[in-house]
Design a protein around this motif. Structure first.
Motif, mmCIF file in Angstrom:
data_model
loop_
_atom_site.group_PDB
_atom_site.id
_atom_site.type_symbol
_atom_site.label_atom_id
_atom_site.label_comp_id
_atom_site.label_asym_id
_atom_site.label_seq_id
_atom_site.Cartn_x
_atom_site.Cartn_y
_atom_site.Cartn_z
ATOM 1 N N ARG A 14 0.838 -1.207 0.000
ATOM 2 C CA ARG A 14 0.000 0.000 0.000
ATOM 3 C C ARG A 14 0.869 1.252 0.000
ATOM 4 O O ARG A 14 0.560 2.237 -0.692
ATOM 5 N N LEU A 15 1.967 1.232 0.744
ATOM 6 C CA LEU A 15 2.888 2.376 0.742
ATOM 7 C C LEU A 15 3.510 2.573 -0.639
ATOM 8 O O LEU A 15 3.657 3.709 -1.107
ATOM 9 N N ASP A 18 0.945 4.229 -2.716
ATOM 10 C CA ASP A 18 0.834 5.635 -2.307
ATOM 11 C C ASP A 18 1.943 6.467 -2.930
ATOM 12 O O ASP A 18 1.702 7.572 -3.423
ATOM 13 N N GLU A 19 3.148 5.938 -2.901
ATOM 14 C CA GLU A 19 4.285 6.682 -3.451
ATOM 15 C C GLU A 19 4.196 6.815 -4.969
ATOM 16 O O GLU A 19 4.555 7.849 -5.522
ATOM 17 N N ALA A 22 1.647 9.483 -5.686
ATOM 18 C CA ALA A 22 2.207 10.806 -5.407
ATOM 19 C C ALA A 22 3.133 11.273 -6.535
ATOM 20 O O ALA A 22 3.144 12.452 -6.894
#
Length: 94
Positions: A14-15, A18-19, A22
């Motif tokens: 998930r991170l 997210d990155e 972004a």
């Protein structure tokens, strides 16, 4: 669709998503560096590469080669398929 849920079941994946949301189009090195500096996650490059493989198998990440470099891109269509299956506009009756 099961692959998408499996991919989203892990915090590191998930991170990574997210990155990529972004700032899309990152290398493995950039993603590893970001995970360490922003999130304090110290996984090996091999582990992050395996997580990216799971995301790619689920269709959430696509890659392109630029010479010897592999660039990772977020792909949101599998998430859209989930919302089409269970639309938020349906009213549940108690």
């Amino acid at each position: 669709m099961a692959d998408v849920f499996r991919a989203l079941d892990d915090e590191t994946r998930r991170l990574l998503l997210d990155e990529l949301v972004a700032r899309d189009g990152r290398t493995l090195f950039e993603l590893c560096t970001t995970l360490v500096t922003r999130h304090g996650l110290s996984s090996s490059r091999q582990a992050i590469s395996q997580h990216l493989g799971v995301l790619e198998d689920a269709g959430l990440v696509v890659t392109e080669r630029r010479g010897r470099t592999k660039i990772h891109h977020f792909r949101g269509e599998p998430l859209a398929a989930i919302t089409q299956r269970w639309p938020a506009s349906r009213k549940d009756t108690p």
